[in-house]
Design an enzyme around this catalytic site. Structure first.
Site, PDB file in Angstrom:
ATOM      1  N   ASP A  17       0.809  -1.226   0.000  1.00 20.28           N
ATOM      2  CA  ASP A  17       0.000   0.000   0.000  1.00 20.28           C
ATOM      3  C   ASP A  17       0.839   1.271   0.000  1.00 20.28           C
ATOM      4  OD1 ASP A  17      -2.207  -1.675   0.135  1.00 20.28           O
ATOM      5  OD2 ASP A  17      -2.235  -1.631   2.321  1.00 20.28           O
ATOM      6  N   GLY A  19       1.470   3.099  -2.490  1.00 21.79           N
ATOM      7  CA  GLY A  19       1.048   4.045  -3.532  1.00 21.79           C
ATOM      8  C   GLY A  19       1.567   3.605  -4.902  1.00 21.79           C
ATOM      9  N   LYS A  20       1.785   2.291  -5.044  1.00 23.42           N
ATOM     10  CA  LYS A  20       2.319   1.761  -6.314  1.00 23.42           C
ATOM     11  C   LYS A  20       1.380   2.061  -7.481  1.00 23.42           C
ATOM     12  CE  LYS A  20       2.331  -2.276  -4.384  1.00 23.42           C
ATOM     13  NZ  LYS A  20       2.050  -1.947  -2.980  1.00 23.42           N
ATOM     14  N   GLY A  21       0.053   1.914  -7.225  1.00 21.30           N
ATOM     15  CA  GLY A  21      -0.923   2.142  -8.297  1.00 21.30           C
ATOM     16  C   GLY A  21      -0.803   3.547  -8.850  1.00 21.30           C
ATOM     17  N   ALA A  43      -4.011  -7.703  -3.818  1.00 20.96           N
ATOM     18  CA  ALA A  43      -3.537  -6.338  -4.070  1.00 20.96           C
ATOM     19  C   ALA A  43      -4.731  -5.392  -4.244  1.00 20.96           C
ATOM     20  CB  ALA A  43      -2.685  -6.314  -5.334  1.00 20.96           C
ATOM     21  N   GLY A  44      -4.521  -4.144  -3.885  1.00 20.15           N
ATOM     22  CA  GLY A  44      -5.507  -3.094  -4.150  1.00 20.15           C
ATOM     23  C   GLY A  44      -4.732  -1.850  -4.507  1.00 20.15           C
ATOM     24  N   HIS A  45      -4.691  -1.517  -5.777  1.00 19.03           N
ATOM     25  CA  HIS A  45      -3.871  -0.396  -6.257  1.00 19.03           C
ATOM     26  C   HIS A  45      -4.785   0.738  -6.704  1.00 19.03           C
ATOM     27  CE1 HIS A  45      -0.248  -3.266  -7.158  1.00 19.03           C
ATOM     28  NE2 HIS A  45      -0.671  -3.324  -5.928  1.00 19.03           N
ATOM     29  N   THR A 136      -5.878 -11.482   3.400  1.00 18.52           N
ATOM     30  CA  THR A 136      -6.981 -10.762   2.752  1.00 18.52           C
ATOM     31  C   THR A 136      -8.149 -11.711   2.437  1.00 18.52           C
ATOM     32  OG1 THR A 136      -6.026 -11.183   0.583  1.00 18.52           O
ATOM     33  CG2 THR A 136      -5.387  -9.128   1.668  1.00 18.52           C
ATOM     34  N   GLN A 231       1.985  -5.976  -3.381  1.00 22.30           N
ATOM     35  CA  GLN A 231       2.381  -6.070  -1.977  1.00 22.30           C
ATOM     36  C   GLN A 231       3.669  -5.254  -1.756  1.00 22.30           C
ATOM     37  OE1 GLN A 231       1.379  -9.473  -3.501  1.00 22.30           O
ATOM     38  NE2 GLN A 231      -0.528  -8.473  -2.998  1.00 22.30           N
ATOM     39  N   THR A 307      -8.420  -3.207  -0.445  1.00 24.94           N
ATOM     40  CA  THR A 307      -9.035  -4.487  -0.791  1.00 24.94           C
ATOM     41  C   THR A 307     -10.036  -4.917   0.264  1.00 24.94           C
ATOM     42  OG1 THR A 307      -7.124  -5.186  -2.072  1.00 24.94           O
ATOM     43  CG2 THR A 307      -8.532  -6.940  -1.242  1.00 24.94           C
ATOM     44  N   LYS A 338       2.804  10.194  -0.328  1.00 29.04           N
ATOM     45  CA  LYS A 338       2.012  10.654   0.826  1.00 29.04           C
ATOM     46  C   LYS A 338       2.781  11.629   1.728  1.00 29.04           C
ATOM     47  CE  LYS A 338      -1.574   7.967   1.761  1.00 29.04           C
ATOM     48  NZ  LYS A 338      -2.512   6.872   2.081  1.00 29.04           N
ATOM     49  N   GLY A 420      -0.122  14.128  -3.090  1.00 29.40           N
ATOM     50  CA  GLY A 420      -1.588  14.060  -3.059  1.00 29.40           C
ATOM     51  C   GLY A 420      -2.028  12.835  -3.846  1.00 29.40           C
TER      52      GLY A 420
END
Ligand code: GDP
Ligand code: IMO
Ligand code: MG
Length: 447
Positions: A17, A19-21, A43-45, A136, A231, A307, A338, A420
């Site tokens: 998490d 901020g890869k996305g 994963a949740g990007h 998850t 991850q 996620t 961030k 941001g």
């Protein structure tokens, strides 16, 4: 990124998490292909463009850019239900880039019994030892377990109906044994799974190919490839905080095995870290803040899982952990995300050493039950909003000093800073912000 690198790999160097996305979305403008090589729908990007926010679990985060080939490598464990939900969500948002998607014929398929077993194993671990992992529940561990045990079902099996029926029948008999006899749960029926997954197969069949060959051919034609890690390095199954890890190689090292493309062709490995630390699920987190400061980081940083929605544990930046991830993950440069979350803090702390048994160590311990006392350096905050800053020169002096301190401690240059959520809230550093010295411990020192 600077032109030295033809192909680029982006990885998280904390516990996910980072901020890869967002970073992959920004960078993908300069690449022709974007490739996931490990992990799955755990994963949740997140990518935010103007008022629209997208969360990608399996689709590479380059999908929003026009005309980019987005590939899912053989190292990914692919849940077709999750993938199609994602594609449909994109379609509802008016983005139909499905034709740009390519899926490895060797990727392993996550099936309903993997999710059931994930939940059952977590429950049993909690009941027996009070020590669940906090997964998850997306079936990731059980699917990789089947892969290593040579019981897995791959995309090439799924898209061949006769073969799929055959391999599913055999696998399900075995899995139901485990589900019923070991965990006392209800067995899963063969026909409903078979019918559902063969429907998915019909839609995905045109997207399935040999990804290794595709990447080699495209690279040979001069195309640039961006690899998107999922991850974070400290969740790596081999080098992370075992057993509180995921089940894949999350660092740069997962790239070769997870795609069939030579990592020697990749010029630069970019490590992403937040300006502080977070972790979801169980496991060690030396600089965690269980107090009001941690709660403030969670609130300002909106630290809730993309996620699972779980609150993320928050704490100060941990340079010992980051130096370890840089060393084993062969990181060339850093992107700091961030930074704006620290806008209101008068004082910002950074863990620079651990004290173990009264003595200072600069290395990251192997055993997760080691009692660790982090030692901090305190830096001054900037107490103003930096989200509108477009260039390094626009940042307040204290923010510049904070970044310089990170570069020094990491012994790595910083190439990007995110201020941001928005795609536009990104500072590309030209030239890169270089470390002033080897840092207090050095990237490789003892770690
Ligand atoms: P990933 O898994 O590494 O792609 O990261 P996630 O998407 O799970 O979590 C990162 C969260 O931080 C998302 O909600 C992003 O929209 C958000 N984010 C990314 N960069 C920044 C930033 O620079 N500032 C702020 N405030 N939010 C950011
Ligand atoms: P992205 O790509 C943060 C964590 C889980 C759990 C452990 C094992 O969005 O950074 P798993 O379901 O993989 O067996 O869970 O790993 N985890 C993540 N934490 N970001 C992720 O992905 C994660 N993927 C898995 O919370 O602690
Ligand atoms: Mg995430």
């Amino acid at each position: 990124m600077q032109p030295s690198s033809k192909h680029l790999c982006v990885v998280g160097i904390q516990w996910g998490d980072e901020g890869k996305g967002k970073i992959v979305d920004v960078l993908s403008a300069d690449f022709d292909l974007v490739v996931r090589y490990q992990g799955g729908a755990n994963a949740g990007h997140t990518v935010k463009i103007d008022e629209r926010e997208f969360v990608f679990h399996l689709i590479p985060s380059g999908i929003l850019q026009e005309g980019k080939i987005c590939a899912i490598g053989n190292g990914v464990v692919l849940d077709p239900r999750a993938l199609l939900e994602e594609l449909d969500q994109l379609k509802r948002a008016g983005i139909d880039h499905e034709a740009n998607l390519r899926i490895s014929d060797r990727a392993h398929v996550v099936l309903p019994y993997h999710r059931v077993l994930d939940a059952a194993r977590e429950q049993a671990a909690q009941d027996v030892s009070g020590r669940k992992i906090g997964t998850t529940l997306r079936g990731i561990g059980p699917c990789y377990t089947d892969k290593a045990a040579r019981l897995g079902i791959r995309m090439t099996d799924l898209i061949d109906p006769d073969r799929f029926r055959d391999v599913l029948r055999r696998a399900l008999a075995q899995k139901n044994d485990e589900i019923v006899k070991l965990y006392g749960r209800e067995p899963l029926g063969f026909e409903p799974i078979c019918e559902e997954y063969l429907r998915y197969a019909d839609r995905l069949r045109p997207r399935v190919c040999d990804i290794g060959q595709l990447l080699v051919e495209e690279a040979g034609r001069g195309k640039r490839i961006l690899f998107e890690g999922a991850q974070g390095s400290l969740l790596d199954v081999d080098l992370g905080t075992y057993p509180f890890v995921t089940s894949s190689n999350t660092s740069f090292h997962g790239l070769g095995a997870g795609t069939g493309f030579s990592p020697r062709q990749v010029g630069t490995v970019l490590g992403i870290t937040k300006a502080y630390s977070t972790r979801v699920g169980e496991g060690p987190f030396p600089t965690e803040l269980k107090d009001a400061t941690g709660a403030l980081l969670r609130k300002v940083g909106n630290e809730y899982g993309a996620t699972t929605g779980r609150p993320r544990r928050c704490g100060w930046l941990d340079m010992i952990a980051i130096r370890y991830a840089i060393r084993f993950g062969d990181i060339d440069a850093l992107a700091i995300t961030k930074l704006d979350v620290l806008d209101e803090f008068e004082e910002i702390q950074v863990g620079t050493h651990y004290s173990v048994g009264g003595g200072d160590v600069a290395s990251f311990p192997t055993r997760v039950d080691t009692p660790i006392e982090p030692r901090y350096r305190s830096l001054r905050g900037w107490r103003r909003s930096i989200t509108a800053c477009k260039r390094f020169a626009d940042l307040p002096p204290e923010a510049k000093e904070y970044l310089q301190f990170i570069a020094d401690e990491a012994s790595r240059p910083i190439s990007m800073v995110s201020v941001g959520k928005e795609r536009s809230a990104t500072i590309l550093l030209e030239p890169w912000l270089k470390p002033r010295s080897a840092g207090s411990s050095g990237a490789g020192a003892g770690s």
